[in-house]
Design an enzyme around this catalytic site. Structure first.
Site, PDB file in Angstrom:
ATOM      1  N   CYS A 295      30.639  35.865  57.005  1.00 39.28           N
ATOM      2  CA  CYS A 295      31.973  35.262  57.114  1.00 39.28           C
ATOM      3  C   CYS A 295      32.402  35.236  58.576  1.00 39.28           C
ATOM      4  CB  CYS A 295      32.982  36.031  56.278  1.00 39.28           C
ATOM      5  SG  CYS A 295      33.276  37.668  56.915  1.00 39.28           S
TER       6      CYS A 295
ATOM      7  N   PHE B 204      28.571  37.401  47.646  1.00 44.93           N
ATOM      8  CA  PHE B 204      27.131  37.691  47.687  1.00 44.93           C
ATOM      9  C   PHE B 204      26.640  38.093  49.078  1.00 44.93           C
ATOM     10  CE2 PHE B 204      26.932  33.383  49.406  1.00 44.93           C
ATOM     11  CZ  PHE B 204      25.924  33.496  50.352  1.00 44.93           C
TER      12      PHE B 204
ATOM     13  N   SER C 111      35.191  33.064  48.787  1.00 41.35           N
ATOM     14  CA  SER C 111      35.565  31.732  49.302  1.00 41.35           C
ATOM     15  C   SER C 111      37.068  31.468  49.152  1.00 41.35           C
ATOM     16  CB  SER C 111      34.779  30.671  48.536  1.00 41.35           C
ATOM     17  OG  SER C 111      35.155  30.715  47.174  1.00 41.35           O
TER      18      SER C 111
ATOM     19  N   GLU D 251      27.591  38.074  41.100  1.00 40.96           N
ATOM     20  CA  GLU D 251      26.526  37.974  40.089  1.00 40.96           C
ATOM     21  C   GLU D 251      25.206  37.529  40.725  1.00 40.96           C
ATOM     22  OE1 GLU D 251      28.958  36.039  40.743  1.00 40.96           O
ATOM     23  OE2 GLU D 251      28.814  34.028  39.900  1.00 40.96           O
TER      24      GLU D 251
HETATM   25  P1  NAD Z   1      32.645  33.055  45.911  1.00 38.84           P
HETATM   26  O1  NAD Z   1      34.081  32.796  46.130  1.00 38.84           O
HETATM   27  O2  NAD Z   1      31.821  32.011  45.247  1.00 38.84           O
HETATM   28  O3  NAD Z   1      32.459  34.371  45.007  1.00 38.84           O
HETATM   29  C1  NAD Z   1      33.212  35.533  45.263  1.00 38.84           C
HETATM   30  C2  NAD Z   1      33.466  36.247  43.938  1.00 38.84           C
HETATM   31  O4  NAD Z   1      34.251  35.408  43.093  1.00 38.84           O
HETATM   32  C3  NAD Z   1      32.193  36.573  43.179  1.00 38.84           C
HETATM   33  O5  NAD Z   1      32.305  37.865  42.655  1.00 38.84           O
HETATM   34  C4  NAD Z   1      32.143  35.518  42.084  1.00 38.84           C
HETATM   35  O6  NAD Z   1      31.557  35.963  40.906  1.00 38.84           O
HETATM   36  C5  NAD Z   1      33.598  35.199  41.845  1.00 38.84           C
HETATM   37  N1  NAD Z   1      33.807  33.795  41.428  1.00 38.84           N
HETATM   38  C6  NAD Z   1      33.037  32.714  41.737  1.00 38.84           C
HETATM   39  N2  NAD Z   1      33.567  31.595  41.206  1.00 38.84           N
HETATM   40  C7  NAD Z   1      34.693  31.969  40.565  1.00 38.84           C
HETATM   41  C8  NAD Z   1      35.686  31.258  39.841  1.00 38.84           C
HETATM   42  N3  NAD Z   1      35.611  29.946  39.662  1.00 38.84           N
HETATM   43  N4  NAD Z   1      36.723  31.949  39.320  1.00 38.84           N
HETATM   44  C9  NAD Z   1      36.820  33.291  39.502  1.00 38.84           C
HETATM   45  N5  NAD Z   1      35.890  34.011  40.177  1.00 38.84           N
HETATM   46  C10 NAD Z   1      34.850  33.375  40.705  1.00 38.84           C
HETATM   47  O7  NAD Z   1      32.043  33.488  47.331  1.00 38.84           O
HETATM   48  P2  NAD Z   1      30.529  33.714  47.730  1.00 38.84           P
HETATM   49  O8  NAD Z   1      29.820  32.402  47.763  1.00 38.84           O
HETATM   50  O9  NAD Z   1      29.949  34.811  46.910  1.00 38.84           O
HETATM   51  O10 NAD Z   1      30.698  34.286  49.215  1.00 38.84           O
HETATM   52  C11 NAD Z   1      30.792  33.475  50.349  1.00 38.84           C
HETATM   53  C12 NAD Z   1      32.231  33.240  50.740  1.00 38.84           C
HETATM   54  O11 NAD Z   1      32.871  34.478  50.988  1.00 38.84           O
HETATM   55  C13 NAD Z   1      32.345  32.457  52.052  1.00 38.84           C
HETATM   56  O12 NAD Z   1      33.406  31.553  51.936  1.00 38.84           O
HETATM   57  C14 NAD Z   1      32.663  33.530  53.080  1.00 38.84           C
HETATM   58  O13 NAD Z   1      33.337  33.080  54.225  1.00 38.84           O
HETATM   59  C15 NAD Z   1      33.527  34.438  52.272  1.00 38.84           C
HETATM   60  N6  NAD Z   1      33.566  35.773  52.848  1.00 38.84           N
HETATM   61  C16 NAD Z   1      34.716  36.145  53.479  1.00 38.84           C
HETATM   62  C17 NAD Z   1      34.800  37.393  54.066  1.00 38.84           C
HETATM   63  C18 NAD Z   1      36.059  37.824  54.774  1.00 38.84           C
HETATM   64  O14 NAD Z   1      36.201  39.019  55.022  1.00 38.84           O
HETATM   65  N7  NAD Z   1      36.964  36.934  55.110  1.00 38.84           N
HETATM   66  C19 NAD Z   1      33.703  38.267  54.004  1.00 38.84           C
HETATM   67  C20 NAD Z   1      32.552  37.848  53.340  1.00 38.84           C
HETATM   68  C21 NAD Z   1      32.499  36.595  52.756  1.00 38.84           C
END
Ligand code: NAD
Length: 507
Positions: free
Chosen positions: A292, A160, A237, A187
Site C-alpha cells: 500500500c 492479502f 481497498s 481469503e
Molecule cells: P480487498 O479490499 O479486496 O480485501 C480486504 C478484505 O476485505 C479481505 O479480508 C476481503 O476478504 C474483504 N472483502 C473483499 N471484498 C469484499 C466485499 N465485497 N465486501 C466485504 N468484504 C470484502 O483488498 P486486497 O486486495 O486484499 O488488498 C489490497 C488493497 O489493500 C489495496 O487497495 C491496498 O492499497 C490496500 N492496503 C492498504 C493499506 C493501508 O494501510 N492503507 C495497507 C495494505 C493494503
C-alpha cells in the site's frame, strides 16, 4: 481484488477456524482454493464462512471478555513478551508459509513478519501506554482523573498483501488492552495469520480471547452488523473500506479503515541521483508493487526528467522469480485475476498515449511457467487523465509524470484522490520543509522511500486513503481500543463542616 469464492472438492488441507481456543473445521458450504501464485499449486482450501460461524466466534469472544478484561496488565504484557519470542523462533517457518501463499520473496516475507513483530514488542509496553491522567484539587477536596477500559469484542478485517504485518497491527494491541478479538484475514492467504494465531495460543492467549473466521463479503458483513462487536479495524481497498466503514458505523461501532493508495515520489533535480533512483526503483517494484506504500508515481521536477532512462535501466536489472529462489527481487502477483487486471491497465496506458518505456508483460520464468509474473514496467509522459495514473494498479508498474516546479508537484499530489504515502528526494532542506508542510498525505518520506512509521508512532492516511480518525497501531490505537472514563471524586473528611445544599453548578 479478492477472487470469487468457488466450491472446491480437492484434497488440499483445510484452513481451520479458531474458536474458543480450538482449531476447528468449518461447516461452510462454499470453499475457496489457496493457490501458490508462483506455481498455481493448490496448497489449502479455505472456508467462506457465513454469519453463523461469525456468531460462534463472537459468542466465544464475548464470554472470554468477562474474565480477560480483569486480567492484570502485567499478565497481558507477559503473553506479548512470549509471543514476540515465539515469532522470532519461527521466523523462517512463518516466512516459508507466507511466500508459498502470497508470493513475495523470502527476505521480503521476513520483513513483513518483522514489521508486525515490532507491534508485538510495542504491545509489551502496555503498562505505560495505558496510563491515565490525574489532576489533584480541581476544586476544594476534589480530584479528577481518567481511566482507560477495554471496550469488549473487537474485530479486524485484513488484506492479502501483508498477511503477517497487518493481522499483527491489530490483534496484539486489541487484546493487550483487555479486549477480545475476531480476526477475518484475507481469503487469498489465510495460512500465515493462522500460524501466528497458533503462536498466540502457545504464548498463553486464553481460549476465546483471539478467534478467527474466514471468507469474504458474507463474513465481513456479518462482522460489521453483529450487535456484540464494538469496534472494527479494516485494511484493504477503498471500495471495500468505504462499505465496511459505513456498515459498521450504521451499526453503532467504532470503525477505522486504512485503504487504497497512489503514492507519488517527487524527484528534485538537486537530489542525490544514485541513492534516489535506487530508492525509487526498490519502492516501485519491491513486493511486485503490491504494497500500500509502494511508489507507483514518480514525479520528475525540471531537469530530473533527464534521469528517466536511468530509471528504466535500473528497473531492467531487477530479477523476477519465485519468492523461494535465491536472488529474486520480486515474485509473482497474488492471482491470475490480479495479473489480468494489471496487464489490461498496461494495454490501456498504451492506448491512451503514455510512453511504455519498459514492458514487463509475459516474462519467461524457467520452471515457473504458470506463475502470475509481471516484470517491472515503466510508463513516462503520463498525464493525470490517463487511467494508469488514476487507478491503483497494485502491480510492478511505475508511471512517470514530468512537471516544471515543486509547486506543480505538490499541486498534482494534493489533487489526487488518495493520501496514503509520498516522498521527496532532494538535498534542499527548504524544499523538503515546504513539501512536508504543504502536502496533504498521511506518511511523508524525506529521502526515505517507504516511510511506514515504527509502532511508537501510528500509521495514518489522508483523504481517500483513510476513514476514521485514529491509526491502526501505535499510541492512537490504544485510544481506539479503549473507553476513557473520567472520574471526579471527593472524599469527605468527618472533620469537615458540610457546605450545605448547592443548587448551582459548582463543586
Ligand atoms: P480487498 O479490499 O479486496 O480485501 C480486504 C478484505 O476485505 C479481505 O479480508 C476481503 O476478504 C474483504 N472483502 C473483499 N471484498 C469484499 C466485499 N465485497 N465486501 C466485504 N468484504 C470484502 O483488498 P486486497 O486486495 O486484499 O488488498 C489490497 C488493497 O489493500 C489495496 O487497495 C491496498 O492499497 C490496500 N492496503 C492498504 C493499506 C493501508 O494501510 N492503507 C495497507 C495494505 C493494503
Amino acid at each position: 481484488m479478492a477472487a470469487n469464492p468457488q466450491v472446491v472438492t480437492g484434497s488440499a488441507p483445510t484452513v481451520k477456524l479458531l474458536i474458543n481456543g480450538q482449531f476447528v473445521e468449518s461447516k461452510a458450504k462454499a470453499w475457496r482454493d489457496v493457490v501458490n501464485p508462483a506455481t498455481q499449486e493448490v496448497i489449502a482450501r479455505v472456508p467462506m464462512c457465513g454469519a453463523d460461524e461469525v456468531d460462534l466466534a463472537v459468542k466465544a469472544a464475548a464470554e472470554a471478555f468477562k474474565t480477560w478484561k480483569h486480567t492484570p496488565i502485567g499478565a497481558r504484557a507477559r503473553i506479548m513478551l512470549k509471543l514476540q519470542e515465539l515469532i522470532r523462533r519461527d521466523m523462517k517457518k512463518l516466512a516459508a508459509i507466507l511466500t508459498a501463499e502470497q508470493g513475495k520473496t523470502l527476505p521480503d516475507a521476513e520483513g513483513d513478519i518483522f514489521r508486525g513483530l515490532e507491534v508485538v514488542e510495542h504491545a509489551c509496553s502496555i503498562g505505560t501506554l495505558s496510563l491515565g491522567e490525574f489532576a489533584e484539587q480541581v476544586a476544594n477536596g476534589v480530584d479528577t482523573y481518567f481511566i482507560r477500559q477495554p471496550i469488549g469484542v473487537c474485530a479486524g478485517i485484513t488484506p492479502f498483501n501483508f498477511p503477517a504485518m497487518i493481522p499483527l497491527w491489530m490483534f496484539p494491541m486489541a487484546i493487550v488492552t483487555g479486549n477480545t478479538f475476531v480476526l477475518k484475514p484475507s481469503e487469498q492467504d489465510p495460512m500465515t495469520p493462522m500460524a501466528l494465531a497458533a503462536l498466540a495460543i502457545e504464548a498463553g492467549v486464553p481460549p476465546g480471547v483471539l478467534n478467527i473466521v474466514h471468507g469474504g463479503k458474507e463474513s465481513v458483513d456479518a462482522i460489521c452488523t453483529h450487535p456484540t462487536i464494538q469496534a472494527v479495524s479494516f485494511v484493504g481497498s477503498c471500495h471495500v473500506g468505504e462499505h465496511v466503514y459505513k456498515l459498521s458505523s450504521e451499526h453503532g461501532k467504532r470503525a477505522q479503515c486504512m485503504m487504497g493508495a497512489k503514492n507519488h515520489a517527487v524527484i528534485m533535480p538537486d537530489a542525490n541521483k544514485e541513492q534516489s533512483l535506487n530508492a525509487l526503483v526498490g519502492a516501485g517494484f519491491g513486493a511486485a508493487g503490491q504494497r500500500c506504500m509502494a511508489t507507483s508515481v514518480a514525479v520528475m521536477v525540471g531537469e530530473a526528467s533527464e534521469w528517466i532512462p536511468d530509471i528504466v535501466a535500473k528497473a531492467k536489472t531487477l530479477k523476477v522469480n519465485a519468492g523461494t529462489e535465491k536472488g529474486a527481487d520480486l515474485g509473482p502477483v497474488i492471482s491470475r485475476q490480479a495479473r489480468e487486471k494489471i496487464e489490461s491497465l498496461i494495454a490501456q496506458g498504451v492506448k491512451e498515449g503514455a510512453k511504455l518505456d519498459l514492458d514487463g508483460r509475459n516474462p519467461k520464468i524457467p520452471g515457473y511457467e504458470n506463475g502470475n509474473f509481471i516484470a517491472p514496467t515503466v510508463f513516462s509522459g503520463v498525464k493525470p487523465e490517463h487511467e494508469v495514473y488514476k487507478t491503483e494498479i497494485f502491480g510492478p508498474v511505475l508511471v512517470i509524470v514530468s512537471v516544471p516546479t515543486l509547486d506543480d508537484a505538490i499541486a498534482l499530489i494534493n489533487k489526487n484522490p488518495y493520501g496514503n504515502g509520498t516522498g521527496i528526494f532532494t538535498q534542499s532542506g527548504a524544499a523538503a520543509r515546504k513539501f512536508q508542510n504543504e502536502i496533504d498525505v498521511g506518511q511523508v518520506g524525506i529521502n526515505v522511500p517507504i516511510p511506514v512509521p515504527v509502532p511508537y508512532f501510528s500509521f495514518t492516511g489522508s483523504r481517500g486513503s483513510k476513514l476514521g480518525d485514529l491509526g491502526p497501531y501505535g499510541k492512537q490505537v490504544i485510544q481506539f481500543y479503549t473507553q476513557v472514563k473520567t472520574v471526579t471524586a471527593r472524599w469527605f473528611d468527618d472533620a469537615t463542616t458540610s457546605p450545605g445544599i448547592h443548587t448551582t453548578i459548582s463543586l
